[in-house]
Design a protein around this motif. Sequence first.
Motif, mmCIF file in Angstrom:
data_model
loop_
_atom_site.group_PDB
_atom_site.id
_atom_site.type_symbol
_atom_site.label_atom_id
_atom_site.label_comp_id
_atom_site.label_asym_id
_atom_site.label_seq_id
_atom_site.Cartn_x
_atom_site.Cartn_y
_atom_site.Cartn_z
ATOM 1 N N GLU A 32 -23.372 -46.891 -36.634
ATOM 2 C CA GLU A 32 -22.944 -47.614 -37.825
ATOM 3 C C GLU A 32 -21.466 -47.943 -37.684
ATOM 4 O OE1 GLU A 32 -26.225 -45.413 -38.012
ATOM 5 O OE2 GLU A 32 -24.352 -44.326 -38.240
ATOM 6 N N ASN A 33 -21.165 -49.218 -37.590
ATOM 7 C CA ASN A 33 -19.787 -49.658 -37.409
ATOM 8 C C ASN A 33 -19.363 -50.522 -38.584
ATOM 9 O OD1 ASN A 33 -20.876 -50.171 -34.089
ATOM 10 N ND2 ASN A 33 -19.785 -48.386 -34.798
ATOM 11 N N TYR A 34 -18.059 -50.544 -38.824
ATOM 12 C CA TYR A 34 -17.504 -51.290 -39.946
ATOM 13 C C TYR A 34 -16.466 -52.275 -39.424
ATOM 14 C CZ TYR A 34 -19.499 -47.293 -42.389
ATOM 15 O OH TYR A 34 -20.362 -46.343 -42.848
ATOM 16 N N PRO A 35 -16.267 -53.376 -40.146
ATOM 17 C CA PRO A 35 -15.210 -54.306 -39.751
ATOM 18 C C PRO A 35 -13.829 -53.724 -40.068
ATOM 19 C CG PRO A 35 -16.323 -55.085 -41.733
ATOM 20 C CD PRO A 35 -17.058 -53.861 -41.281
ATOM 21 N N TYR A 36 -12.821 -54.291 -39.444
ATOM 22 C CA TYR A 36 -11.443 -53.810 -39.586
ATOM 23 C C TYR A 36 -11.031 -53.673 -41.049
ATOM 24 C CZ TYR A 36 -6.394 -53.516 -39.056
ATOM 25 O OH TYR A 36 -5.088 -53.101 -39.132
ATOM 26 N N TYR A 37 -11.373 -54.668 -41.882
ATOM 27 C CA TYR A 37 -10.900 -54.643 -43.262
ATOM 28 C C TYR A 37 -11.390 -53.423 -44.029
ATOM 29 C CZ TYR A 37 -15.314 -56.251 -45.323
ATOM 30 O OH TYR A 37 -16.616 -56.350 -45.748
ATOM 31 N N VAL A 38 -12.567 -52.888 -43.689
ATOM 32 C CA VAL A 38 -13.065 -51.691 -44.379
ATOM 33 C C VAL A 38 -12.148 -50.508 -44.071
ATOM 34 C CG1 VAL A 38 -14.960 -50.014 -44.523
ATOM 35 C CG2 VAL A 38 -15.452 -52.478 -44.497
ATOM 36 N N PHE A 39 -11.863 -50.296 -42.784
ATOM 37 C CA PHE A 39 -10.956 -49.217 -42.395
ATOM 38 C C PHE A 39 -9.589 -49.404 -43.063
ATOM 39 C CE2 PHE A 39 -14.070 -49.231 -38.992
ATOM 40 C CZ PHE A 39 -14.263 -47.887 -38.739
ATOM 41 N N SER A 40 -9.075 -50.627 -43.027
ATOM 42 C CA SER A 40 -7.752 -50.917 -43.560
ATOM 43 C C SER A 40 -7.681 -50.678 -45.070
ATOM 44 C CB SER A 40 -7.381 -52.363 -43.224
ATOM 45 O OG SER A 40 -6.110 -52.664 -43.708
ATOM 46 N N GLU A 41 -8.685 -51.169 -45.806
ATOM 47 C CA GLU A 41 -8.682 -50.982 -47.262
ATOM 48 C C GLU A 41 -8.823 -49.514 -47.646
ATOM 49 O OE1 GLU A 41 -11.632 -53.484 -49.106
ATOM 50 O OE2 GLU A 41 -10.613 -55.315 -48.441
ATOM 51 N N LEU A 42 -9.692 -48.779 -46.947
ATOM 52 C CA LEU A 42 -9.863 -47.366 -47.282
ATOM 53 C C LEU A 42 -8.606 -46.567 -46.928
ATOM 54 C CD1 LEU A 42 -13.620 -46.789 -46.385
ATOM 55 C CD2 LEU A 42 -12.582 -47.159 -48.626
ATOM 56 N N LEU A 43 -7.939 -46.927 -45.852
ATOM 57 C CA LEU A 43 -6.676 -46.272 -45.521
ATOM 58 C C LEU A 43 -5.636 -46.565 -46.597
ATOM 59 C CD1 LEU A 43 -4.820 -44.652 -43.663
ATOM 60 C CD2 LEU A 43 -4.385 -46.774 -42.404
ATOM 61 N N ARG A 44 -5.535 -47.808 -46.993
ATOM 62 C CA ARG A 44 -4.560 -48.186 -48.029
ATOM 63 C C ARG A 44 -4.841 -47.468 -49.353
ATOM 64 N NH1 ARG A 44 -5.838 -53.630 -49.506
ATOM 65 N NH2 ARG A 44 -7.165 -52.584 -51.005
ATOM 66 N N ASP A 45 -6.108 -47.434 -49.756
ATOM 67 C CA ASP A 45 -6.458 -46.905 -51.071
ATOM 68 C C ASP A 45 -6.598 -45.382 -51.112
ATOM 69 O OD1 ASP A 45 -6.468 -49.534 -51.897
ATOM 70 O OD2 ASP A 45 -8.655 -49.711 -51.912
ATOM 71 N N TYR A 46 -6.986 -44.764 -49.995
ATOM 72 C CA TYR A 46 -7.282 -43.317 -49.994
ATOM 73 C C TYR A 46 -6.639 -42.599 -48.810
ATOM 74 C CZ TYR A 46 -10.607 -45.481 -53.072
ATOM 75 O OH TYR A 46 -11.171 -46.249 -54.058
ATOM 76 N N GLY A 47 -5.465 -43.072 -48.422
ATOM 77 C CA GLY A 47 -4.795 -42.560 -47.234
ATOM 78 C C GLY A 47 -4.459 -41.085 -47.268
ATOM 79 N N GLN A 48 -4.342 -40.498 -48.446
ATOM 80 C CA GLN A 48 -4.006 -39.078 -48.510
ATOM 81 C C GLN A 48 -5.211 -38.193 -48.205
ATOM 82 O OE1 GLN A 48 -1.121 -37.650 -51.226
ATOM 83 N NE2 GLN A 48 -0.635 -39.719 -51.925
ATOM 84 N N ALA A 49 -6.385 -38.790 -48.055
ATOM 85 C CA ALA A 49 -7.580 -38.043 -47.667
ATOM 86 C C ALA A 49 -8.184 -38.592 -46.370
ATOM 87 C CB ALA A 49 -8.619 -38.074 -48.786
ATOM 88 N N PHE A 50 -7.523 -39.540 -45.744
ATOM 89 C CA PHE A 50 -7.970 -40.186 -44.502
ATOM 90 C C PHE A 50 -7.169 -39.542 -43.371
ATOM 91 C CE2 PHE A 50 -9.438 -44.667 -43.062
ATOM 92 C CZ PHE A 50 -9.543 -44.301 -41.730
ATOM 93 N N PHE A 51 -7.836 -38.764 -42.521
ATOM 94 C CA PHE A 51 -7.155 -37.983 -41.496
ATOM 95 C C PHE A 51 -7.614 -38.354 -40.093
ATOM 96 C CE2 PHE A 51 -6.287 -35.428 -45.147
ATOM 97 C CZ PHE A 51 -5.079 -34.798 -44.873
ATOM 98 N N VAL A 52 -6.732 -38.089 -39.133
ATOM 99 C CA VAL A 52 -7.066 -38.174 -37.712
ATOM 100 C C VAL A 52 -6.735 -36.844 -37.056
ATOM 101 C CG1 VAL A 52 -6.734 -40.673 -37.535
ATOM 102 C CG2 VAL A 52 -4.816 -39.127 -37.033
ATOM 103 N N ALA A 53 -7.423 -36.585 -35.955
ATOM 104 C CA ALA A 53 -7.094 -35.471 -35.069
ATOM 105 C C ALA A 53 -6.553 -36.096 -33.804
ATOM 106 C CB ALA A 53 -8.341 -34.645 -34.763
ATOM 107 N N GLU A 54 -5.502 -35.495 -33.262
ATOM 108 C CA GLU A 54 -4.935 -36.048 -32.033
ATOM 109 C C GLU A 54 -4.534 -34.940 -31.076
ATOM 110 O OE1 GLU A 54 -1.579 -38.558 -32.905
ATOM 111 O OE2 GLU A 54 -0.422 -36.920 -33.743
ATOM 112 N N ILE A 55 -4.588 -35.294 -29.806
ATOM 113 C CA ILE A 55 -4.124 -34.439 -28.718
ATOM 114 C C ILE A 55 -3.127 -35.265 -27.924
ATOM 115 C CG2 ILE A 55 -4.753 -33.285 -26.565
ATOM 116 C CD1 ILE A 55 -7.453 -32.597 -27.818
ATOM 117 N N GLU A 56 -1.922 -34.745 -27.788
ATOM 118 C CA GLU A 56 -0.871 -35.430 -27.029
ATOM 119 C C GLU A 56 -0.755 -36.904 -27.431
ATOM 120 O OE1 GLU A 56 -1.642 -34.622 -22.897
ATOM 121 O OE2 GLU A 56 -1.470 -32.459 -23.210
ATOM 122 N N ASN A 57 -0.672 -37.138 -28.727
ATOM 123 C CA ASN A 57 -0.495 -38.475 -29.312
ATOM 124 C C ASN A 57 -1.677 -39.410 -29.099
ATOM 125 O OD1 ASN A 57 2.120 -37.938 -30.385
ATOM 126 N ND2 ASN A 57 2.926 -38.134 -28.297
#
Length: 173
Positions: A32-57
């Motif tokens: 299940e994939n989403y277009p860019y605007y879905v990711f972008s809008e959800l990040l803008r609207d709910y960014g304090q609950a939108f997280f990433v995990a990273e290793i060495e950047n």
Amino acid sequence: MELQERRQYTLRNAKEDDLERIMQINRATLPENYPYYVFSELLRDYGQAFFVAEIENDVIGYVMPRIEWGFSEVRQLPSLVKKGHVVSIAVLEPFRKNGIGTNLLKASMKGMRVAYGADEVYLEVRITNYPAISVYERLGFRRVKTLRHYYMDGEDAYLMARELNQNSLLELS
């Protein structure tokens, strides 16, 4: 690859610069994939609950939520509540089974409660995704109902939900 699997990871709120990588992970790990605007809008609207995990950047996983008003999935009597919806969560294959997905979900649920006042959280999961179901159940989610033919390929999903309250914040720490 085992050395890579065990490296330290960090969790942080997603940024606009992360969206291309998040979309790559989404396409590589989920049907299940989403277009860019879905990711972008959800990040803008709910960014304090939108997280990433990273290793060495390098981003190796993410959790993407939204906040909605709707009928409770967990209360006995019908009531309107503010609820978090885990729209998408994924960790790249080589980094799975190290607690990354669990910790992404915990961080997101805490953000949903603290930043947005969500009373509960829900998600959909393929009924054959046993590892994910197990993680969700360990985190206090319960199966609420089966959604027939939920996915594009016709597979059913479980709708799973749990409460988010002051006590649950302690569990998520």
